[in-house]
Write a protein that holds these residues in place. Structure first.
Motif, PDB file in Angstrom:
ATOM      1  N   ASN A 132       0.970  -0.842  -0.324  1.00 44.24           N
ATOM      2  CA  ASN A 132      -0.295   0.272   0.170  1.00 44.24           C
ATOM      3  C   ASN A 132       1.624   0.918  -0.250  1.00 44.24           C
ATOM      4  OD1 ASN A 132      -2.338  -1.534   0.256  1.00 44.24           O
ATOM      5  ND2 ASN A 132      -2.396  -1.725   2.470  1.00 44.24           N
ATOM      6  N   TYR A 133       1.958   1.362   0.285  1.00 48.49           N
ATOM      7  CA  TYR A 133       2.818   1.937   0.067  1.00 48.49           C
ATOM      8  C   TYR A 133       3.551   2.870  -0.509  1.00 48.49           C
ATOM      9  CZ  TYR A 133       5.160   5.699   3.272  1.00 48.49           C
ATOM     10  OH  TYR A 133       5.506   7.282   4.140  1.00 48.49           O
ATOM     11  N   ASN A 134       3.192   3.292  -1.611  1.00 42.34           N
ATOM     12  CA  ASN A 134       3.500   2.973  -3.515  1.00 42.34           C
ATOM     13  C   ASN A 134       5.245   3.921  -2.655  1.00 42.34           C
ATOM     14  OD1 ASN A 134       1.383   2.821  -4.384  1.00 42.34           O
ATOM     15  ND2 ASN A 134       0.082   4.671  -4.219  1.00 42.34           N
ATOM     16  N   ASN A 135       5.150   4.826  -2.437  1.00 38.79           N
ATOM     17  CA  ASN A 135       7.149   4.880  -2.326  1.00 38.79           C
ATOM     18  C   ASN A 135       7.897   3.393  -2.296  1.00 38.79           C
ATOM     19  OD1 ASN A 135       5.949   7.938  -3.356  1.00 38.79           O
ATOM     20  ND2 ASN A 135       7.202   8.011  -0.745  1.00 38.79           N
ATOM     21  N   LEU A 136       7.188   3.164  -1.145  1.00 40.08           N
ATOM     22  CA  LEU A 136       8.213   1.559  -1.545  1.00 40.08           C
ATOM     23  C   LEU A 136       8.111   0.716  -1.946  1.00 40.08           C
ATOM     24  CD1 LEU A 136       7.851   1.107   2.680  1.00 40.08           C
ATOM     25  CD2 LEU A 136      10.426   1.701   1.108  1.00 40.08           C
ATOM     26  N   LYS A 137       6.804   0.524  -2.957  1.00 39.25           N
ATOM     27  CA  LYS A 137       6.437  -0.114  -4.132  1.00 39.25           C
ATOM     28  C   LYS A 137       8.001   0.577  -5.468  1.00 39.25           C
ATOM     29  CE  LYS A 137       2.891  -0.975  -5.195  1.00 39.25           C
ATOM     30  NZ  LYS A 137       1.122  -1.011  -5.489  1.00 39.25           N
ATOM     31  N   LYS A 138       7.880   1.284  -4.670  1.00 39.88           N
ATOM     32  CA  LYS A 138       8.503   2.302  -6.921  1.00 39.88           C
ATOM     33  C   LYS A 138      10.231   1.843  -6.152  1.00 39.88           C
ATOM     34  CE  LYS A 138       5.747   5.727  -7.648  1.00 39.88           C
ATOM     35  NZ  LYS A 138       5.436   7.551  -7.766  1.00 39.88           N
ATOM     36  N   VAL A 139      10.439   2.541  -4.519  1.00 41.47           N
ATOM     37  CA  VAL A 139      11.988   1.588  -4.495  1.00 41.47           C
ATOM     38  C   VAL A 139      12.186   0.281  -4.799  1.00 41.47           C
ATOM     39  CG1 VAL A 139      13.384   2.155  -2.636  1.00 41.47           C
ATOM     40  CG2 VAL A 139      12.252   3.551  -2.743  1.00 41.47           C
ATOM     41  N   PHE A 140      11.468  -0.721  -3.913  1.00 42.90           N
ATOM     42  CA  PHE A 140      11.289  -2.053  -3.979  1.00 42.90           C
ATOM     43  C   PHE A 140      11.698  -2.429  -5.860  1.00 42.90           C
ATOM     44  CE2 PHE A 140       9.989  -4.360  -0.118  1.00 42.90           C
ATOM     45  CZ  PHE A 140      10.378  -3.418   0.327  1.00 42.90           C
ATOM     46  N   LEU A 141      10.847  -1.355  -6.520  1.00 47.14           N
ATOM     47  CA  LEU A 141      11.038  -1.902  -8.422  1.00 47.14           C
ATOM     48  C   LEU A 141      12.662  -1.513  -9.056  1.00 47.14           C
ATOM     49  CD1 LEU A 141       7.717  -1.560  -9.606  1.00 47.14           C
ATOM     50  CD2 LEU A 141       8.637  -3.589  -9.195  1.00 47.14           C
ATOM     51  N   GLU A 173      17.022  -4.073 -17.668  1.00 48.65           N
ATOM     52  CA  GLU A 173      17.129  -2.516 -18.630  1.00 48.65           C
ATOM     53  C   GLU A 173      15.708  -2.352 -18.789  1.00 48.65           C
ATOM     54  OE1 GLU A 173      19.809  -3.443 -21.586  1.00 48.65           O
ATOM     55  OE2 GLU A 173      21.733  -3.626 -20.245  1.00 48.65           O
ATOM     56  N   ASN A 174      15.533  -0.907 -17.927  1.00 43.80           N
ATOM     57  CA  ASN A 174      14.130   0.166 -18.485  1.00 43.80           C
ATOM     58  C   ASN A 174      13.168  -0.749 -18.485  1.00 43.80           C
ATOM     59  OD1 ASN A 174      15.390   1.986 -20.362  1.00 43.80           O
ATOM     60  ND2 ASN A 174      16.131   0.289 -21.411  1.00 43.80           N
ATOM     61  N   PHE A 175      13.593  -2.016 -17.042  1.00 47.84           N
ATOM     62  CA  PHE A 175      11.997  -2.328 -16.636  1.00 47.84           C
ATOM     63  C   PHE A 175      11.375  -1.045 -16.019  1.00 47.84           C
ATOM     64  CE2 PHE A 175       9.619  -3.765 -12.797  1.00 47.84           C
ATOM     65  CZ  PHE A 175       8.539  -4.133 -13.568  1.00 47.84           C
ATOM     66  N   PHE A 176      11.632  -0.505 -15.133  1.00 47.87           N
ATOM     67  CA  PHE A 176      10.456   0.581 -14.411  1.00 47.87           C
ATOM     68  C   PHE A 176       9.911   1.320 -15.458  1.00 47.87           C
ATOM     69  CE2 PHE A 176      10.342   4.024 -11.858  1.00 47.87           C
ATOM     70  CZ  PHE A 176       9.820   3.825 -10.575  1.00 47.87           C
ATOM     71  N   ASN A 177      10.788   1.579 -16.546  1.00 45.44           N
ATOM     72  CA  ASN A 177       9.735   2.787 -16.750  1.00 45.44           C
ATOM     73  C   ASN A 177       9.104   1.939 -18.484  1.00 45.44           C
ATOM     74  OD1 ASN A 177      10.769   5.259 -16.267  1.00 45.44           O
ATOM     75  ND2 ASN A 177      13.384   4.571 -18.162  1.00 45.44           N
ATOM     76  N   ASP A 178       8.989   0.969 -18.313  1.00 45.46           N
ATOM     77  CA  ASP A 178       7.881   0.108 -19.374  1.00 45.46           C
ATOM     78  C   ASP A 178       6.967  -0.484 -18.513  1.00 45.46           C
ATOM     79  OD1 ASP A 178      10.205  -0.097 -21.111  1.00 45.46           O
ATOM     80  OD2 ASP A 178      10.394  -1.755 -21.081  1.00 45.46           O
ATOM     81  N   PHE A 179       6.864  -0.734 -17.331  1.00 47.54           N
ATOM     82  CA  PHE A 179       6.165  -1.032 -16.783  1.00 47.54           C
ATOM     83  C   PHE A 179       5.636  -0.408 -15.553  1.00 47.54           C
ATOM     84  CE2 PHE A 179       8.039  -4.689 -17.828  1.00 47.54           C
ATOM     85  CZ  PHE A 179       6.992  -5.841 -17.867  1.00 47.54           C
TER      86      PHE A 179
END
Length: 427
Positions: A402-411, A421-427
């Protein structure tokens, strides 16, 4: 080898007790000594001893911290932060005096908790006998409360020898009596210095409490540091507890979790993702014991190994005779990405009454090249297809954060660790 390590630890203890002596500390040291020298304990202990062989153990000392370097590792979140640096809480970086948490620091353990589940664990006795400060955190009933951000960081002299390992021991108690949701973030920051963190946590979740607990490691170095964490959780009536772990970036990680359902109608959701590469080793041992009726626990553990890495996943779900109408689940899923990596999984059920619903499942293998072929037939490159399948294996464990900031950090950490490569932007 074993005698050499014991002599080093004994010298550290002699120096430590000059400033922190108590009968309780002496008792824990004697328990450590007896267990460490017990030949029957060798099989469980030798793996770690092999890793620290031919190294010099030293007690961590306080050095000046590069503030800019330290801040680069921290999460940019609005939280109450406690920084544990080189074996002690740092008052300059920590928000000890705040309106949300009652935090006290003591030289001795004043609680009556007995080490029952961890009685055959040398590291809990080592933590109790070598800890410089005992931290007590109380969370009482408040409608709005900031997340609690626990940071573990080590910094040593740049002139240290390569074979020196600096040891830090921590003992923390957290009491939660809050009907409103609490977020607890535990962040282990690995630096270039070689160190050994030994942490022992006790969390008591009072009636009707709600907790989301996130634990993860970050590092630019994947092969130097050692971390052993022992956690015990006591869940009282109508508790809702969600735990997420992201374990990576250490040469040796061992985490032992003990979950005790003390009262009825409580719920535990536990998800972990473990990554190991090169010659790294991770051991995750979970023990869940249901002692009250109408409780629910579900565990989902995922692991990925590369190169010559090893991950051991051990779990036991015990349901006692009074824990009727219990629903318990354990699921393990793992990927082997190279021929020489290993994943050992050992689930267990110990059920002492018939009025329960329990399941466990294990799935281990490699990426399905038929699926890669399917994606390639649709114009996707081999490398991209491999990355899509790899990340899809992980994503469902992150979607409920639920904590969106952490979800982005984990990814971001996962994609960097696996060089996707480029996973974070693609998904």
């Amino acid at each position: 080898m074993k005698n050499n390590i014991y002599i080093q630890l004994k010298n550290i203890y002699k120096l430590h007790k000059k400033y922190h002596f108590s009968k309780q500390i002496e008792s824990n040291w004697l328990k450590f000594k007896n267990l460490f020298k017990n030949k029957q304990y060798d099989d469980n202990n030798n793996f770690f001893l092999k890793y620290i062989n031919n190294n010099i153990l030293k007690n961590n000392q306080k050095f000046s911290i590069d503030i800019n370097k330290f801040k680069k590792f921290l999460l940019k979140i609005d939280a109450v932060m406690l920084c544990f640096i080189n074996g002690k809480i740092d008052k300059n970086f920590s928000n000890i005096n705040n309106s949300y948490y009652e935090i006290s620091i003591k030289k001795h353990n004043t609680t009556n908790f007995k080490n029952t589940f961890f009685k055959n664990n040398i590291y809990t006795y080592l933590s109790e006998s070598l800890t410089k400060e005992f931290i007590f955190i109380n969370i009482n009933n408040k409608k709005y409360i900031k997340p609690l951000y626990l940071v573990y960081f080590n910094e040593n002299n740049k002139n240290n020898k390569n074979n020196e390992i600096f040891i830090s021991n921590y003992r923390n108690f957290i009491y939660i009596n809050n009907i409103y949701p609490i977020v607890l973030i535990e962040h282990h920051i690995n630096t270039k210095q070689i160190y050994f963190n030994n942490i022992y946590n006790t969390l008591v979740l009072g009636n009707n409490s709600q907790l989301e607990y996130y634990k993860f490691t970050t590092s630019k170095n994947h092969s130097k540091n050692y971390c052993i964490i022992n956690n015990e959780f006591y869940l009282y009536k109508n508790v809702y507890f969600k735990k997420y772990d992201l374990l990576m970036s250490n040469k040796y990680i061992e985490q032992n979790n003990n979950f005790q359902f003390v009262d009825k109608k409580s719920k535990l959701i536990y998800k972990s993702i473990s990554f190991a590469k090169n010659n790294n080793f991770i051991k995750l041992n979970n023990y869940v014991e249901h002692n009250a009726k109408n409780c629910y626990s579900t565990q989902t553990h995922k692991a990925i190994t590369l190169n010559n890495a090893i991950i051991n996943l051990i779990g036991l779900l015990k349901i006692n005779k009074y824990a009727i109408k219990t629903n318990g689940q354990i699921n393990y899923n793992s990927l082997l990405l190279s021929k020489f990596s290993k994943i050992n999984i050992q689930p267990g059920l110990d059920i002492l009454n018939n009025n329960v619903k329990c399941t466990h499942g294990v799935c281990t293998g490699k990426l399905d090249y038929n699926q890669i072929f399917f994606l390639r037939m649709r114009g996707i490159s081999f490398k991209k297809a491999h990355q899509i399948l790899l990340m899809s294996f992980i994503l469902d464990s992150l979607k409920e954060i639920n904590y969106n900031n952490l979800k982005k950090v984990f990814l971001k950490k996962i994609s960097r660790y696996l060089s996707v490569e480029n996973f974070f932007n693609d998904f």
